[in-house]
Design a protein around this motif. Structure first.
Motif, PDB file in Angstrom:
ATOM      1  N   LYS A 181       2.132   1.821  -3.570  1.00 51.26           N
ATOM      2  CA  LYS A 181       1.063   2.502  -4.386  1.00 51.26           C
ATOM      3  C   LYS A 181       0.825   4.284  -3.933  1.00 51.26           C
ATOM      4  CE  LYS A 181      -1.763  -1.519  -4.843  1.00 51.26           C
ATOM      5  NZ  LYS A 181      -3.001  -2.243  -4.416  1.00 51.26           N
ATOM      6  N   TYR A 182       0.921   4.244  -2.622  1.00 52.30           N
ATOM      7  CA  TYR A 182       0.594   5.477  -2.099  1.00 52.30           C
ATOM      8  C   TYR A 182       1.791   6.443  -2.630  1.00 52.30           C
ATOM      9  CZ  TYR A 182       0.128   9.609   1.090  1.00 52.30           C
ATOM     10  OH  TYR A 182       0.128  10.596   1.638  1.00 52.30           O
TER      11      TYR A 182
ATOM     12  N   ASN B 178       0.744  -1.228  -0.123  1.00 53.09           N
ATOM     13  CA  ASN B 178      -0.018   0.129  -0.036  1.00 53.09           C
ATOM     14  C   ASN B 178       0.799   1.253  -0.029  1.00 53.09           C
ATOM     15  OD1 ASN B 178      -2.986  -0.143   0.213  1.00 53.09           O
ATOM     16  ND2 ASN B 178      -2.182  -1.994   1.398  1.00 53.09           N
TER      17      ASN B 178
END
Length: 150
Positions: free
Chosen positions: A75-76, A72
């Motif tokens: 992706k961030y 995550n």
């Protein structure tokens, strides 16, 4: 995490980092939520030498959550509006997770990655008025917290 781990991670320096900032960030950012969950699944006072089935399951869960935190965060960071505070919180959480497992080189790398991000961020902001993040306070807090890991 809030009741046990935050107190263990804070140590003698009382700050709002663990009980407020990290928990608030975990509400909105999946990478922080998974990292907090991974650390919360660990018991920093337990000995890994005496593993029972419950501890093994808990450790497996912690690793799974840590993996999700990394995915995550990747992706961030690809987003245009990626916040420096979120990235720094992730560095601290990842460093604590790695430190718990005896991976001091990886933990130290996380701390230095955060310092590099701060240095770059401050250089870009030099001469500009910074609002909302209380940059100086957060930078000092990051340096103080990360110094416990080295």
């Amino acid at each position: 995490f809030c009741n046990e781990m935050a107190c263990q991670l804070t140590g003698p320096l009382e700050t709002d980092l663990w009980k407020m900032l990290v928990l608030q960030s975990s509400e909105t950012e999946p990478s922080i939520r998974h990292a907090v969950t991974a650390i919360g699944a660990l018991n920093l006072n337990s000995s890994l030498c005496q593993e029972d089935d419950m501890q093994v399951t808990q450790l497996e869960f912690a690793y799974k959550e840590y993996g999700l935190a990394i995915v995550n965060l990747r992706k961030y960071t690809l987003r245009d509006n990626a916040n420096i505070c979120t990235k720094l919180i992730a560095c601290i959480l990842f460093a604590y997770f790695e430190s718990f497992h005896g991976n001091s080189n990886i933990a130290t790398s996380q701390v230095y990655a955060g310092i590099d991000m701060l240095t770059d961020h401050i250089a870009r902001l030099e001469g500009k008025l910074v609002r909302g993040l209380h940059q100086k306070g957060f930078c000092l807090l990051y340096m103080t917290t990360s110094s416990k890991l080295c």
